[in-house]
Every structure is written in structure tokens, then in C-alpha cells.
Design a protein around this motif. Structure first.
Motif, PDB file in Angstrom:
ATOM      1  N   VAL A  46       0.927  -1.299  -0.048  1.00 58.90           N
ATOM      2  CA  VAL A  46       0.041   0.057   0.104  1.00 58.90           C
ATOM      3  C   VAL A  46       0.850   1.095  -0.199  1.00 58.90           C
ATOM      4  O   VAL A  46       0.250   2.591   0.191  1.00 58.90           O
ATOM      5  CB  VAL A  46      -1.025  -0.048   1.259  1.00 58.90           C
ATOM      6  N   TYR A  47       2.201   1.126  -0.228  1.00 60.20           N
ATOM      7  CA  TYR A  47       3.181   2.221  -0.201  1.00 60.20           C
ATOM      8  C   TYR A  47       2.998   3.058  -1.673  1.00 60.20           C
ATOM      9  O   TYR A  47       3.045   2.329  -2.717  1.00 60.20           O
ATOM     10  CB  TYR A  47       4.645   1.793   0.085  1.00 60.20           C
ATOM     11  N   SER A  48       3.206   4.060  -1.381  1.00 58.57           N
ATOM     12  CA  SER A  48       3.140   5.151  -2.607  1.00 58.57           C
ATOM     13  C   SER A  48       4.560   5.196  -3.338  1.00 58.57           C
ATOM     14  O   SER A  48       5.471   5.647  -2.659  1.00 58.57           O
ATOM     15  CB  SER A  48       2.782   6.530  -2.183  1.00 58.57           C
ATOM     16  N   LYS A  49       4.524   5.032  -4.532  1.00 60.99           N
ATOM     17  CA  LYS A  49       5.919   5.087  -5.502  1.00 60.99           C
ATOM     18  C   LYS A  49       6.100   6.525  -5.468  1.00 60.99           C
ATOM     19  O   LYS A  49       7.383   7.072  -5.234  1.00 60.99           O
ATOM     20  CB  LYS A  49       5.651   4.692  -7.056  1.00 60.99           C
ATOM     21  N   HIS A  50       5.217   7.503  -5.398  1.00 61.57           N
ATOM     22  CA  HIS A  50       5.443   9.043  -5.661  1.00 61.57           C
ATOM     23  C   HIS A  50       6.135   9.325  -4.350  1.00 61.57           C
ATOM     24  O   HIS A  50       7.076  10.196  -4.295  1.00 61.57           O
ATOM     25  CB  HIS A  50       4.208   9.706  -5.863  1.00 61.57           C
ATOM     26  N   TRP A  51       5.553   8.767  -3.246  1.00 59.87           N
ATOM     27  CA  TRP A  51       5.957   9.248  -1.832  1.00 59.87           C
ATOM     28  C   TRP A  51       7.438   8.760  -1.782  1.00 59.87           C
ATOM     29  O   TRP A  51       8.258   9.525  -1.357  1.00 59.87           O
ATOM     30  CB  TRP A  51       5.137   8.794  -0.695  1.00 59.87           C
ATOM     31  N   LEU A  52       7.636   7.470  -2.011  1.00 61.74           N
ATOM     32  CA  LEU A  52       9.179   7.053  -2.021  1.00 61.74           C
ATOM     33  C   LEU A  52      10.034   7.715  -3.016  1.00 61.74           C
ATOM     34  O   LEU A  52      11.396   8.109  -2.551  1.00 61.74           O
ATOM     35  CB  LEU A  52       9.230   5.754  -2.415  1.00 61.74           C
ATOM     36  N   PHE A  53       9.593   8.399  -4.054  1.00 65.61           N
ATOM     37  CA  PHE A  53      10.487   8.829  -4.990  1.00 65.61           C
ATOM     38  C   PHE A  53      10.875  10.267  -4.480  1.00 65.61           C
ATOM     39  O   PHE A  53      11.999  10.868  -4.713  1.00 65.61           O
ATOM     40  CB  PHE A  53       9.827   8.906  -6.257  1.00 65.61           C
ATOM     41  N   VAL A  64      11.049   4.986   5.584  1.00 65.57           N
ATOM     42  CA  VAL A  64      11.778   4.199   4.279  1.00 65.57           C
ATOM     43  C   VAL A  64      12.682   3.111   4.983  1.00 65.57           C
ATOM     44  O   VAL A  64      12.540   2.007   4.313  1.00 65.57           O
ATOM     45  CB  VAL A  64      12.579   5.072   3.349  1.00 65.57           C
ATOM     46  N   TRP A  65      13.375   3.229   5.756  1.00 65.99           N
ATOM     47  CA  TRP A  65      14.083   2.078   6.634  1.00 65.99           C
ATOM     48  C   TRP A  65      13.198   0.921   6.831  1.00 65.99           C
ATOM     49  O   TRP A  65      13.562  -0.322   6.578  1.00 65.99           O
ATOM     50  CB  TRP A  65      14.905   2.758   7.568  1.00 65.99           C
ATOM     51  N   ASP A  66      12.026   1.287   7.593  1.00 67.13           N
ATOM     52  CA  ASP A  66      11.185   0.257   8.092  1.00 67.13           C
ATOM     53  C   ASP A  66      10.523  -0.497   6.749  1.00 67.13           C
ATOM     54  O   ASP A  66      10.492  -1.634   6.882  1.00 67.13           O
ATOM     55  CB  ASP A  66       9.894   0.737   8.864  1.00 67.13           C
ATOM     56  N   MET A  67      10.179   0.325   5.576  1.00 73.09           N
ATOM     57  CA  MET A  67       9.390  -0.207   4.673  1.00 73.09           C
ATOM     58  C   MET A  67      10.465  -1.007   3.708  1.00 73.09           C
ATOM     59  O   MET A  67       9.742  -1.644   2.955  1.00 73.09           O
ATOM     60  CB  MET A  67       8.911   1.002   3.726  1.00 73.09           C
ATOM     61  N   SER A  68      11.558  -0.758   3.872  1.00 72.84           N
ATOM     62  CA  SER A  68      12.794  -1.497   2.942  1.00 72.84           C
ATOM     63  C   SER A  68      12.818  -3.011   3.311  1.00 72.84           C
ATOM     64  O   SER A  68      13.605  -3.742   2.615  1.00 72.84           O
ATOM     65  CB  SER A  68      14.012  -0.930   2.757  1.00 72.84           C
TER      66      SER A  68
END
Length: 481
Positions: free
Chosen positions: A23-30, A69-73
Motif C-alpha cells: 500500500v506504499y506510494s511510489k510517488h512518496w518514496l521517490f 523508508v528504513w522500515d519499509m525496505s
């Protein structure tokens, strides 16, 4: 249910914006990766750093986002997305330009999570520039960064496809040895010491040549950790004292860490050079012997422990006794050589090793193993076990057998060297009696018949009645008497 970190749902809801099946956003990560590039760009970093090079703090909002991002990775889809958008290259820029320890720590941590996935790990490992930069992180002065770097290295070394790449890379970088020794000899961070120990243990297990190189190292001045751009000269490190110092730090707070460092010492004794590095130290190996002796006689498998404790401590006990056995055999050989050549007293004679509390501890370990064996038999009679249960028990039996073999070897060697005076001391202190001697004989016979027979002759001089009783219990000894 809320997730940690909370996904940026408002953006992720847009069609086609989700990263893989998350459910994570590509736009947000970028956007975070873009901001990270801005953080390390010259225009952004120069005003944030004083002329003296003082390390900067990470903006709170940026820290929160990059920690997400660390957690999401840890999610493979996210890790692949980061790989696709060249996150490792961005992190290299962070390592080169950032003066912020927290940012460096987080970026190494993200790489560590990404490396848990085989394809990404192979990509990271084959990048020679990134590999060299990561090894340089071991010379960092920041403990959290060192911890994440160690975790990353251990992850890569645990992947068979790339382990050799890292072993070769480390072998070609002498600074790794210096930095690892510096950490082991000076850090009080138990978590860091354990992880660094796991890296060293894995390296030695993977490559004997590297272990031999490290055993022989410490003969030149080296460059090590520094908080600025000027390298700091380190002392000549020897691997054994560094391992001992780390073991002392972790022994009380982390049993698993102690197990790791004892196994490192055991690996050293698998080569002659390693044994000599231990016993030919300036103190003749006395510091190593004293530490291991103290662990066996005063901490592990004690008289007030239940016999089942030997199951929990079997691996660390096996490592410790293996090192003690190698040292005893080596020192005995050296002692005989020196006695033949001269009457000069040596710093650490094997007579120091002929200690009755240690012999008593060895016999107690054997007694406890007998108790565990009986318990396992009783349990198997009470209920049928599933196949997985049988496999576990077989593995437990295997490790206990290793411990028993090592214990018996050391005990037989020590009994073989006992004099009448030593034996009288053992009888007086209660370490030697009919029960303990029977346990020893039961486990040592028939493999160590010569040692038992020799000890029985000495025992007959000290206590004829006890020797006679033991002969009656073990008829094979009487036949050969």
C-alpha cells in the motif's frame, strides 16, 4: 490495523501508484529519494557544516521520513523499487558527503534490509565501489553506524552466492582487520560487539587463509577510525587479546555473544598458528586460560544448576573445552621440551593447569549429560514424537556427543598428568571420590584406557581402598593390572 510505519495512504490510493503489492506510494518514496539527493547536494551541505567540520543534525521531518523508508525496505517490493531507482548510488553520495552520523546510519540500515533479498544482495555485492565504501564504514567513529555496517556485512557473508566476493574484498583491505580489532578491544557497546563477533566468526569459518592472515597481522602501524578527515594511527593489534577483551565485555550481558567469541577462539585452534598465537602471548596464554577456566568453574554448568542446563550451554561449553584442551596439549608438549633442555622456569607451566576444580567441573558436565540422556529416554517412552521432534532430538544428541568427546579428551589428558600430590589434593577437596571417578571411568573407557589405567596407578598410591573399589566396578582394569 495501523502499520509501522504508517503508509502514505492518500497518495497510494492513486491508481498505479502502489509499490508492487504493498500500500506504499511510489510517488512518496521517490520524493524522499529526491529530498535525500538535495540534502547531500553541495548547495545544501556547505552552510550546514562549520569550518571545523562539526557533524550536523538531521532535520526532524526528514529523519522521520527516511526512517519510514528504513522500515519499509524490509518489504521485498519496496526494496526492489529502491534498487530500480538507484538508491544504493544515492546512499554512496551520502557516505561521501554527509557529516551527519544519523543519516549515514539510516542509509546503511536500508542497504542492510535490501541485502536480505538475494538478487539485490548480488547487485550490491558486485558493485566494487559500493563494496569499498561500505568497508570504509567500519572505520567510522559512530557506534550505530558500525552496528548497521556489521549487520549488512553479516547478511552478505551469509549469502553463499556472494560470500566469496566479500571475503576476497576484506582480505585485500588490511584496514578491516585494524578497525575490527579496534572495535573489539575498545567498544563497550555489547550489541555492536556481538554483531562484529558474528562477522569475524563467519569470516573465519568461510576462509582459513583470511584467518591465518589475521592471526599473523599486527606487525605494522595502521590507519583507523577518525572523526575528521585525518587518519588516526592505531596501535599494533593482535587478534587474541582483542577477542578476549570483547568476550569479557559481553560475558555478563549476552550469552549468545559469549558463545560467538568462544567459537572464534575455537576456530583459531584448528590451525597450529592459532594455537601458537594463544599460548605464545606475552603472558604465555595465562589470560586466555584464566578467562575460560573462570567460565567453566564459576559460571557455566554449576553444582546448583539442574542437569538440563548442559543442553542450553552445550555449544559454548564445547568451544571453551576445545580451546582448553588444545592449550593443555600444547603447553604440556612445550613443558616437556623445556624440561629436557634446561631448568629455566617458564611463565605459564602446565602445572598451573592441573587444577582440581577444573577436573571436578569436567566430571560434573559428564554427570549432567548422563542425567540428560536418561531424561530423554524416559520422555521417549512416554509419548510418540513427530518427525520434526525426532530431528530436533537427533540434533541435540549430536551436539551433546561433540561436547562429551571434547570433555573426555581434556579430562583424559589431565588425569594422565596427575601426580600423587595432585590426587591427594583432589581427594581432600572432594573432587575425587568413588562417585566422580566412576563417572569419569564410565565415560573414558574403553577409548582412553591408557589414561585411566595410569591414573588408577597413581590413585592406588593415594587411596588404596578407593582404587580397589574402582577395579571391582570396572573389571577390565583389573584384568590388565
Amino acid at each position: 490495523m495501523d502499520r509501522n510505519p504508517s503508509p502514505p495512504s492518500s497518495e497510494a490510493e492513486e491508481e498505479g501508484d502502489a509499490v508492487g503489492n504493498t500500500v506504499y506510494s511510489k510517488h512518496w518514496l521517490f520524493s524522499i529519494l529526491t529530498r535525500l539527493i538535495e540534502v547531500i547536494s553541495p548547495e545544501k551541505t556547505e552552510p550546514a557544516v562549520s569550518p571545523e567540520g562539526i557533524q550536523t543534525e538531521l532535520d526532524e521531518e526528514m529523519e522521520n521520513d527516511i526512517c519510514k523508508v528504513w522500515d519499509m525496505s524490509m518489504d521485498e517490493d519496496v526494496a526492489l523499487f529502491l534498487q530500480e531507482f538507484n538508491a544504493p548510488d544515492i546512499f554512496m553520495g551520502v557516505f561521501a558527503k554527509s557529516k551527519c552520523p544519523r543519516l549515514t546510519e539510516i542509509c546503511v540500515g536500508i542497504l542492510g534490509n535490501m541485502a536480505c533479498f538475494q538478487d539485490i544482495c548480488m547487485s550490491i555485492s558486485k558493485d566494487e565501489n559500493l563494496g569499498q565504501v561500505l568497508l570504509q564504514r567500519l572505520c567510522d567513529s559512530d557506534s550505530p553506524t558500525l552496528l548497521e555496517t556489521s549487520r549488512l556485512l553479516l547478511t552478505c557473508l551469509s549469502q553463499p552466492e556472494v560470500a566469496n566476493v566479500w571475503v576476497e574484498r576484506i582480505r585485500e583491505n588490511p584496514s578491516v582487520y585494524d578497525c575490527v580489532c579496534f572495535i573489539m578491544s575498545s567498544s563497550t557497546n555489547v550489541e555492536l560487539l556481538v554483531k562484529v563477533g558474528e562477522v569475524v566468526d563467519k569470516l573465519f569459518d568461510l576462509d582459513e587463509e583470511l584467518m591465518l592472515n589475521w592471526i599473523k597481522s599486527g606487525t605494522c602501524r595502521s590507519v583507523g577510525p577518525s572523526v575528521d578527515d585525518s587518519p588516526e594511527e592505531l596501535p599494533d593489534f593482535k587478534i587474541v587479546p582483542c577477542i578476549l577483551e570483547a568476550a569479557k565485555q559481553v560475558r555478563s550481558d549476552n550469552p549468545e555473544g559469549l558463545d560467538v567469541y568462544m567459537h572464534i577462539l575455537q576456530l583459531l585452534t584448528t590451525v597450529d598458528e592459532g594455537i601458537q598465537a594463544i599460548v605464545q602471548a606475552p603472558d604465555g596464554g595465562k589470560e586466555t586460560w584464566s578467562l575460560l577456566y573462570d567460565l567453566v568453574c564459576h559460571e557455566l554448568c554449576q553444582p546448583d544448576d539442574p542437569p538440563i542446563i548442559v543442553q542450553e550451554q552445550k555449544t559454548v561449553l564445547a568451544s571453551i573445552l576445545s580451546v582448553l584442551s588444545a592449550m593443555f596439549a600444547s603447553q604440556t608438549e612445550q613443558e616437556y621440551t623445556k624440561i629436557r633442555k634446561s631448568n629455566v622456569e617458564v611463565p605459564f607451566s602446565y602445572y598451573f593447569m592441573l587444577d582440581m576444580p577444573l577436573i571436578g567441573s569436567l566430571i560434573r558436565i559428564l554427570q549432567y549429560m548422563e542425567g540428560c540422556g536418561k531424561r530423554a529416554v524416559d520422555t521417549s517412552k512416554e509419548s510418540e514424537q513427530e518427525e520434526t521432534g525426532r530431528a530436533d532430538i537427533n540434533e541435540e544428541d549430536f551436539h551433546l556427543k561433540i561436547l562429551k568427546d571434547i570433555c573426555c579428551e581434556l579430562l583424559s589428558n589431565m588425569l594422565q598428568e596427575l601426580t600423587k600430590e595432585n590426587t591427594l589434593e583432589g581427594l581432600h577437596q572432594g573432587y575425587l571420590n568413588e562417585q566422580t571417578c566412576s563417572c569419569a571411568f564410565q565415560n573414558l573407557l574403553p577409548l582412553y584406557f591408557a589414561s585411566v589405567e595410569g591414573f588408577l596407578e597413581v590413585l592406588r598410591e593415594a587411596d588404596q581402598t578407593l582404587a580397589d573399589n574402582l577395579e571391582k566396578r570396572f573389571p577390565s582394569l583389573k584384568v590388565h593390572a
